[in-house]
Design an enzyme around this catalytic site. Structure first.
Site, mmCIF file in Angstrom:
data_model
loop_
_atom_site.group_PDB
_atom_site.id
_atom_site.type_symbol
_atom_site.label_atom_id
_atom_site.label_comp_id
_atom_site.label_asym_id
_atom_site.label_seq_id
_atom_site.Cartn_x
_atom_site.Cartn_y
_atom_site.Cartn_z
ATOM 1 N N LYS A 51 0.822 -1.217 0.000
ATOM 2 C CA LYS A 51 0.000 0.000 0.000
ATOM 3 C C LYS A 51 0.858 1.271 0.000
ATOM 4 C CE LYS A 51 -4.135 -1.928 2.009
ATOM 5 N NZ LYS A 51 -4.793 -2.270 3.250
ATOM 6 N N ARG A 52 2.077 1.162 0.503
ATOM 7 C CA ARG A 52 2.984 2.315 0.472
ATOM 8 C C ARG A 52 3.140 2.861 -0.944
ATOM 9 N NH1 ARG A 52 8.028 1.173 0.800
ATOM 10 N NH2 ARG A 52 7.647 -1.064 0.807
#
Ligand code: GLU
Length: 519
Positions: free
Chosen positions: A284-285
């Protein structure tokens, strides 16, 4: 193992509510293997980890697969001859296998508490010993086991791994892979509450369902020697066949000769990791990683499929554009590379934009409609008038958007009753300069127009510009902000033509009160 002529492959997700693009890539490579070979694609939901899952979460996952067009031949909803396809419904099978493995002496009860195991790990770290279970309860006597039970301890079941030698297999992607058994400690196959672990349920089902090729993420490589060991034990003395019978489940698919399933394990293809720009595993980063987010942003499923196919596979190292049918015809796991696959969102956007430009007006309108409906701009499905409007917009948007959702801010004003003014656009284009005269003159010129078409509107606005001695920019922008509320829209005359004249005139009049010199 099963030597039918056509592949039997599976996608075996643990449902977590959504489908990660890495999972989608795994599903796709298996699906393409099945479709290329005219085989069978099985969807199996690995929901033995009861804490983490709900039936809701399998639904989200299946919706994402359907959106991508990855249909399954056997699965929880479709059924099939080797079900059930949810592991939570196959508990009696795993229990029968676990019992049989224990009775045959391959598995044993271990009573250590989590705290004791943690202390063992800490000691290993401090003394530089390899991590992993040291086999402390491998050879408990019946009395010792009874004593643990009497103290209220519930055992897990561990499978004995060989003390020496090498586990090896030929991976389709990675070639020969070897693990020293000395590094593989006895592992848990059944938890203290009686539920099976992934390391048991997964290989049991792969054999029980006659899966012959397993494409999955490289992160699972270290599970493979343990699962191969389970396969070997399941084949011995027809252990699995007897357990299936005992659990009342269908026998395994039979081989080509109609006999019982063969003796070989499925072949494995461990797919390279998906990585972000920084070469770290995609998470998700890095931005969106859920298929559903890409859907909502307006990526087309056939583009996602094309793009995901390129995440690890290549046809000739050069070609990048493939239709789904072409992928089905050309795909082979042999052409999957070992290098980490860069999930290049810029490339994905570019492919999506290219695909949008290939669509006809009617096709683009059809793709846009759900996206506009999700933004509450049109009904779902859109009514006839809305459909005409969206189709009229298609040629104006085609060159301006790379994703469907990018159309929403450009066209929202066309579907709304009232104009939502963007403060900055008002300040720049209505509050300043001759906006009041422009709006008034445009209203008059447009009011007198004979026909309400793009070219006629363009001519009228050019006439206004000329009459006031202004350039197009100074004329068009106040009109644009007055009618759309924003300074950015598809080409002005053509878009105005899509709105009815009375609305345009009313909006021009309304906006006059926002100008520096209200009428
Ligand atoms: N349920 C496992 C997972 O989601 C499946 C792994 C496999 O494909 O063998 O990671």
């Amino acid at each position: 193992m099963v030597h039918t002529d056509t592949p039997r492959v599976r996608f075996a997700p643990a449902p977590s509510g959504w489908l990660h693009v890495g999972g989608a890539r795994t599903a796709l490579f298996n699906w393409l293997t099945a479709r290329h070979g005219g085989g069978t694609f099985v969807l199996r939901i690995e929901d033995t980890d009861a804490d983490r899952v709900t039936s809701e979460s399998a639904r989200g996952l299946m919706a994402a697969l359907r959106f991508l067009g990855l249909d399954w031949d056997e699965g929880p909803d479709t059924g099939g001859p080797h079900g059930p396809y949810r592991q939570s419904e196959r508990r009696p099978l795993y229990a029968a296998v676990a019992d049989a493995l224990r009775e045959a002496g391959h598995a044993y009860e271990a009573f250590e508490t989590p705290e004791e195991l943690e202390a063992e790990r800490r000691l290993a770290r401090q003394t530089g010993l390899p991590p992993g279970y040291r086999g402390g309860h491998r050879d408990l006597t019946e009395e010792e086991r009874a004593a643990f039970r009497a103290r209220g301890r519930a055992p897990v079941l561990r499978l004995r791994t060989p003390d020496e030698g090498v586990a090896s297999f030929d991976d389709v992607v990675r070639g020969r892979v070897e693990f020293a058994w000395a590094d593989v400690s006895d592992f848990v196959i059944q938890r203290a509450d009686g539920s099976p672990t992934y390391l048991l349920a997964n290989p049991v089902d792969d054999l029980a369902m006659g899966i012959d090729t397993i494409a999955r993420g490289e992160d699972l490589l270290s599970a493979t020697p343990r699962q191969l060991l389970v396969h070997e034990l399941l084949e011995a003395d027809c252990l699995l066949d007897r357990a299936l019978d005992h659990a009342g489940l269908p026998p395994r698919p039979s081989g080509p000769a109609g006999g019982s399933a063969g003796l070989r394990s499925p072949r494995f293809a461990h797919l390279p990791l998906l990585v972000g720009e920084d070469r770290r595993p995609l998470s998700k980063r890095h931005g969106s990683v859920a298929v559903d987010e890409f859907r909502r942003q307006g990526f087309l499923p056939e583009v996602l499929v094309n793009f995901l196919a390129l995440c690890g596979w290549s046809h000739d190292g050069v070609r990048e554009r493939f239709t789904v049918d072409e992928l089905v015809a050309l795909f082979s796991l042999d052409r999957v590379g070992r290098n980490p696959a860069y999930f290049d969102t810029d490339k994905l956007r570019a492919l999506n934009g290219d695909r949008i430009r290939q669509l006809s007006d009617a096709e683009l309108a059809e793709r846009l409609a759900p996206c506009l409906a999700e933004a509450d701009l049109v009904d779902s499905p859109p009514g006839a008038a809305q459909r005409r409007l969206v189709e009229g917009l298609a040629p104006l948007l085609r060159e301006r958007i790379q994703t469907l959702a990018e159309a929403v801010p450009l066209v929202a004003w066309l579907f709304r009753e009232t104009v939502e003014y963007d403060g900055r656009a008002v300040a720049r284009h209505l509050r300043k300069g001759p906006a009041a005269q422009v709006l008034r003159a445009s209203r008059e010129a447009l009011g007198e127009l004979g026909e309400w078409t793009g070219p006629a509107i363009l001519a009228a606005l050019d006439g206004v510009a000329e009459g006031l001695g202004l350039g197009r920019g100074k004329t068009f922008q106040p009109v644009r902000v007055a009618v759309t509320g924003t300074a950015v829209s598809p080409p002005l005359p053509e878009t105005l033509a899509l709105l009815d004249r009375a609305t345009v005139l009313a909006r021009l009049r309304d906006a006059e009160r926002l100008t520096a010199a209200p009428a």
